[in-house]
Design an enzyme around this catalytic site. Structure first.
Site, PDB file in Angstrom:
ATOM      1  N   GLU A 160      26.764  49.597  29.192  1.00 34.24           N
ATOM      2  CA  GLU A 160      26.994  49.036  27.850  1.00 34.24           C
ATOM      3  C   GLU A 160      25.721  48.710  27.073  1.00 34.24           C
ATOM      4  O   GLU A 160      25.592  47.615  26.527  1.00 34.24           O
ATOM      5  CB  GLU A 160      27.879  47.784  27.962  1.00 34.24           C
ATOM      6  CG  GLU A 160      29.212  48.082  28.620  1.00 34.24           C
ATOM      7  CD  GLU A 160      30.111  46.860  28.784  1.00 34.24           C
ATOM      8  OE1 GLU A 160      29.756  45.781  28.302  1.00 34.24           O
ATOM      9  OE2 GLU A 160      31.175  47.019  29.396  1.00 34.24           O
ATOM     10  N   ASN A 202      27.258  54.093  31.684  1.00 34.85           N
ATOM     11  CA  ASN A 202      28.663  53.706  31.518  1.00 34.85           C
ATOM     12  C   ASN A 202      28.831  52.860  30.257  1.00 34.85           C
ATOM     13  O   ASN A 202      28.034  51.946  30.010  1.00 34.85           O
ATOM     14  CB  ASN A 202      29.068  52.882  32.755  1.00 34.85           C
ATOM     15  CG  ASN A 202      30.545  52.584  32.836  1.00 34.85           C
ATOM     16  OD1 ASN A 202      31.371  53.492  32.745  1.00 34.85           O
ATOM     17  ND2 ASN A 202      30.903  51.313  33.026  1.00 34.85           N
ATOM     18  N   HIS A 238      39.052  51.434  28.019  1.00 35.21           N
ATOM     19  CA  HIS A 238      39.930  50.273  27.821  1.00 35.21           C
ATOM     20  C   HIS A 238      40.680  50.560  26.520  1.00 35.21           C
ATOM     21  O   HIS A 238      40.156  50.326  25.429  1.00 35.21           O
ATOM     22  CB  HIS A 238      39.103  48.989  27.702  1.00 35.21           C
ATOM     23  CG  HIS A 238      38.383  48.634  28.970  1.00 35.21           C
ATOM     24  ND1 HIS A 238      39.044  48.283  30.120  1.00 35.21           N
ATOM     25  CD2 HIS A 238      37.066  48.574  29.264  1.00 35.21           C
ATOM     26  CE1 HIS A 238      38.171  48.019  31.074  1.00 35.21           C
ATOM     27  NE2 HIS A 238      36.954  48.188  30.578  1.00 35.21           N
ATOM     28  N   GLU A 265      37.071  52.794  33.803  1.00 39.85           N
ATOM     29  CA  GLU A 265      37.686  51.455  33.772  1.00 39.85           C
ATOM     30  C   GLU A 265      39.021  51.505  33.034  1.00 39.85           C
ATOM     31  O   GLU A 265      39.368  50.593  32.272  1.00 39.85           O
ATOM     32  CB  GLU A 265      36.739  50.442  33.089  1.00 39.85           C
ATOM     33  CG  GLU A 265      35.374  50.360  33.734  1.00 39.85           C
ATOM     34  CD  GLU A 265      34.458  49.290  33.138  1.00 39.85           C
ATOM     35  OE1 GLU A 265      34.956  48.398  32.416  1.00 39.85           O
ATOM     36  OE2 GLU A 265      33.258  49.347  33.411  1.00 39.85           O
ATOM     37  N   ASP A 267      42.443  51.162  31.450  1.00 38.80           N
ATOM     38  CA  ASP A 267      43.635  50.325  31.323  1.00 38.80           C
ATOM     39  C   ASP A 267      44.159  50.512  29.900  1.00 38.80           C
ATOM     40  O   ASP A 267      43.396  50.834  28.990  1.00 38.80           O
ATOM     41  CB  ASP A 267      43.414  48.843  31.695  1.00 38.80           C
ATOM     42  CG  ASP A 267      42.194  48.200  31.062  1.00 38.80           C
ATOM     43  OD1 ASP A 267      41.684  48.721  30.044  1.00 38.80           O
ATOM     44  OD2 ASP A 267      41.740  47.156  31.570  1.00 38.80           O
TER      45      ASP A 267
HETATM   46  O1  G3I Z   1      34.117  33.581  40.192  1.00 41.55           O
HETATM   47  C1  G3I Z   1      34.189  32.567  39.185  1.00 41.55           C
HETATM   48  C2  G3I Z   1      34.925  31.372  39.676  1.00 41.55           C
HETATM   49  O2  G3I Z   1      34.200  30.795  40.754  1.00 41.55           O
HETATM   50  C3  G3I Z   1      35.081  30.367  38.527  1.00 41.55           C
HETATM   51  O3  G3I Z   1      35.849  29.309  38.965  1.00 41.55           O
HETATM   52  C4  G3I Z   1      35.756  31.043  37.344  1.00 41.55           C
HETATM   53  C5  G3I Z   1      35.841  30.104  36.141  1.00 41.55           C
HETATM   54  O4  G3I Z   1      35.866  30.810  34.934  1.00 41.55           O
HETATM   55  O5  G3I Z   1      34.987  32.145  36.959  1.00 41.55           O
HETATM   56  C6  G3I Z   1      34.888  33.141  37.978  1.00 41.55           C
HETATM   57  O6  G3I Z   1      34.109  34.205  37.493  1.00 41.55           O
HETATM   58  C7  G3I Z   1      34.746  35.057  36.567  1.00 41.55           C
HETATM   59  C8  G3I Z   1      34.714  36.467  37.134  1.00 41.55           C
HETATM   60  O7  G3I Z   1      35.226  37.391  36.195  1.00 41.55           O
HETATM   61  C9  G3I Z   1      35.508  36.605  38.422  1.00 41.55           C
HETATM   62  O8  G3I Z   1      36.849  36.378  38.185  1.00 41.55           O
HETATM   63  C10 G3I Z   1      33.991  35.009  35.268  1.00 41.55           C
HETATM   64  O9  G3I Z   1      34.157  33.733  34.654  1.00 41.55           O
HETATM   65  C11 G3I Z   1      34.500  36.070  34.329  1.00 41.55           C
HETATM   66  O10 G3I Z   1      33.640  36.115  33.189  1.00 41.55           O
HETATM   67  C12 G3I Z   1      34.472  37.417  35.019  1.00 41.55           C
HETATM   68  O11 G3I Z   1      35.001  38.364  34.143  1.00 41.55           O
HETATM   69  C13 G3I Z   1      34.689  39.711  34.437  1.00 41.55           C
HETATM   70  C14 G3I Z   1      34.016  40.352  33.248  1.00 41.55           C
HETATM   71  O12 G3I Z   1      33.745  41.705  33.518  1.00 41.55           O
HETATM   72  C15 G3I Z   1      32.696  39.664  32.914  1.00 41.55           C
HETATM   73  O13 G3I Z   1      32.177  40.152  31.717  1.00 41.55           O
HETATM   74  C16 G3I Z   1      35.970  40.441  34.759  1.00 41.55           C
HETATM   75  O14 G3I Z   1      36.513  39.950  35.989  1.00 41.55           O
HETATM   76  C17 G3I Z   1      35.709  41.930  34.891  1.00 41.55           C
HETATM   77  O15 G3I Z   1      36.926  42.626  34.958  1.00 41.55           O
HETATM   78  C18 G3I Z   1      34.950  42.422  33.687  1.00 41.55           C
HETATM   79  O16 G3I Z   1      34.655  43.800  33.887  1.00 41.55           O
HETATM   80  C19 G3I Z   1      33.984  44.442  32.797  1.00 41.55           C
HETATM   81  C20 G3I Z   1      33.114  45.514  33.415  1.00 41.55           C
HETATM   82  O17 G3I Z   1      32.264  44.970  34.372  1.00 41.55           O
HETATM   83  C21 G3I Z   1      32.321  46.251  32.335  1.00 41.55           C
HETATM   84  N1  G3I Z   1      33.184  46.748  31.292  1.00 41.55           N
HETATM   85  C22 G3I Z   1      34.100  45.804  30.707  1.00 41.55           C
HETATM   86  C23 G3I Z   1      34.937  45.116  31.794  1.00 41.55           C
HETATM   87  C24 G3I Z   1      35.927  44.187  31.184  1.00 41.55           C
HETATM   88  O18 G3I Z   1      35.281  43.151  30.479  1.00 41.55           O
END
Ligand code: G3I
Length: 458
Positions: A160, A202, A238, A265, A267
């Site tokens: 990105e 990507n 997405h 990715e 969906d």
């Molecule tokens: O692990 C912590 C947890 O300990 C805490 O309690 C909780 C509170 O908010 O947060 C948890 O971390 C989160 C993590 O996902 C795991 O669930 C983060 O806040 C959250 O920001 C994170 O989001 C991820 C996101 O990327 C971050 O930008 C998503 O799961 C993930 O699906 C998403 O994936 C991205 C790709 O990497 C790149 N392309 C876009 C895609 C969707 O945004």
């Protein structure tokens, strides 16, 4: 900061795009309908994968679907910078290794995601800038790619990095402010650390022909011209309720640059013709011979980052949705054959426009070199092309001018580093189909070779 969810998806009025299988490309039929996504994709040499989370591996419904249906995995968060280097120079691979081992033990490919990204950086990196950040970032790439060396099918080296909107330029970020060459520096470091992994760029909102995807296209074309090691481009996909009408054409124009393409990715919002959009994406990948696989971003709707949009192939209870059936049917309908996993570093001959035939090289194999030189150094990209018969193992001999020396090599092994230098295929790129080709490269000090290299097969 998570990405704002609004504005991330293509909300198109048209539900599906007509997808035409390009003339002149070998098309496989339905030898036998497979009953799982991975097995069906494998029939055309492709994978069908899912992003998975280490925290869900204790859920037997989740792992049951995972091991039954998918033959590739991507860590949703576990190999990102904040997860793998929480404090500078202290690396943490526990959860990344869990994803890796889950995939490998199931005979799946593992897509590494992502070495560098402006998001999900550890706090210490966010507070760095300039050469300190550049050094830390390249060290991160080197360390993580080295830890997983030989085990990753493809790395999202950079994620990105392009701006949304019409500029077609780079996104502002702390990494971008270290200098425009940060992306190529990352790719070179990744290649040096793990020469066997395919190296991908990507991004999202690059799923049709638009200013952003054209910006990425121009970068990839430039990288290929200058010998910067890049093997693949990931299209996140997405999607909202539609798919760009030029989705397949966009994949094909990147493939025509000489890189693999992957849907990384996927969906799709539920509400429109979700099943139809999923089928269109699948057919588009199958129609592009260099589209090597599709990854959905999660397994069940309840696993998705798009809470409430139900964008995946399985419902919250793990039941197959209509979208699942449409993908499986599209896979079982067949498509172009993608290069087989055992020859992941090789390319089949490009299809010729109908009515024309490309001249086939004669002899067992030939080699050609393209050079990117600067004062005191060079990068050589060598293309090895099979003649009218398949090649099973190859050796390329290069003569370097006096005073020049090879300092690093990728996608080949070398004997000697100055004068007469011999390069031998590695395990994954020794087999080249008749008329097909593969590439390897090396970096050196001094000046590069001026004579055409010789190639011997066997
Ligand atoms: O692990 C912590 C947890 O300990 C805490 O309690 C909780 C509170 O908010 O947060 C948890 O971390 C989160 C993590 O996902 C795991 O669930 C983060 O806040 C959250 O920001 C994170 O989001 C991820 C996101 O990327 C971050 O930008 C998503 O799961 C993930 O699906 C998403 O994936 C991205 C790709 O990497 C790149 N392309 C876009 C895609 C969707 O945004």
């Amino acid at each position: 900061m998570p990405i704002p969810r609004r504005g991330r998806f293509l909300l198109l009025a048209s539900a599906t795009a007509g997808v035409v299988v390009a003339a002149g490309i070998a098309v496989t039929g339905t030898a036998e309908a497979a009953s799982t996504l991975g097995a069906s994709a494998a029939q055309t040499g492709r994978y069908f994968g899912a992003a998975i989370a280490a925290g869900r591996l204790g859920d037997s419904t989740y792992t049951g679907i995972l091991t039954r249906e998918f033959n590739s995995v991507t860590p949703e968060n576990e190999m990102k910078w904040d997860a793998t280097e929480p404090s500078q120079g202290r690396f943490s691979y526990t959860n990344g290794d869990r994803i890796l081992n889950q995939g490998l033990s199931n005979g799946s490919k593992v897509r590494g995601h992502a070495l560098l990204w402006h998001q999900q950086q550890p706090g210490w990196a966010q507070s760095l800038s300039g050469s300190a950040l550049r050094t830390a970032a390249i060290n991160h790439v080197t360390q993580v790619a080295t830890h997983y060396k030989g085990k990753i099918y493809a790395w999202d080296v950079v994620n990105e990095a392009f701006a949304d909107g019409g500029s077609g330029g780079r996104r502002d970020s702390n990494l971008q402010r270290t200098g425009n060459d940060w992306i190529e520096a990352a790719f070179r470091a990744a290649r040096a650390a793990d020469p066997g992994a395919k190296l991908c760029y990507n991004d999202y909102n690059t799923d049709g022909v638009n200013a952003k995807s054209t910006g990425v296209y121009n970068m990839v074309r430039d990288f290929k011209a200058r010998g910067v090691p890049i093997d693949c481009v990931g299209f996140q996909s997405h999607l909202g309720t539609g798919i760009p009408g030029d989705y397949q054409a966009n994949l094909q124009r990147f493939a025509d640059l000489g890189v693999d393409v992957q849907i990384t990715e996927l969906d799709v919002a539920q509400g429109g013709n979700q099943a139809g959009v999923y089928a269109s994406v699948t057919r588009a990948c199958l129609a592009v011979s260099r589209c090597t696989g599709i990854t959905v971003w999660g397994i069940r709707d309840s696993d998705s980052w798009r809470t409430g949009e139900n964008p995946l192939l399985f419902d919250n209870s793990g039941n197959k949705k209509a979208a699942y059936t449409s993908v499986l049917n599209a896979l079982n309908a067949g498509g172009t054959t993608s290069p087989s996993p055992s020859s992941s570093g090789t390319t089949s001959p490009s299809p010729s426009p109908s009515g024309t035939t490309s001249p086939q090289p004669t002899g067992p194999c030939t080699a050609s070199v393209s050079l990117n030189s600067w004062n005191g150094g060079f990068v050589a990209t060598v293309r090895v092309t099979a003649g009218s018969a398949p090649v099973n193992g190859w050796t390329v001999d290069v003569t370097l001018p006096s005073g020049s020396a090879v300092t690093s090599v990728w996608s080949a092994g070398n004997t000697g580093s100055s004068g007469a230098v011999s390069f031998r295929n590695v395990a994954y790129n020794g087999q080249i189909p008749a008329g097909g080709s593969t590439e390897f490269g090396f970096q050196g000090t001094g000046t590069g070779p001026s004579a055409t290299p010789t190639c011997a097969a066997g």
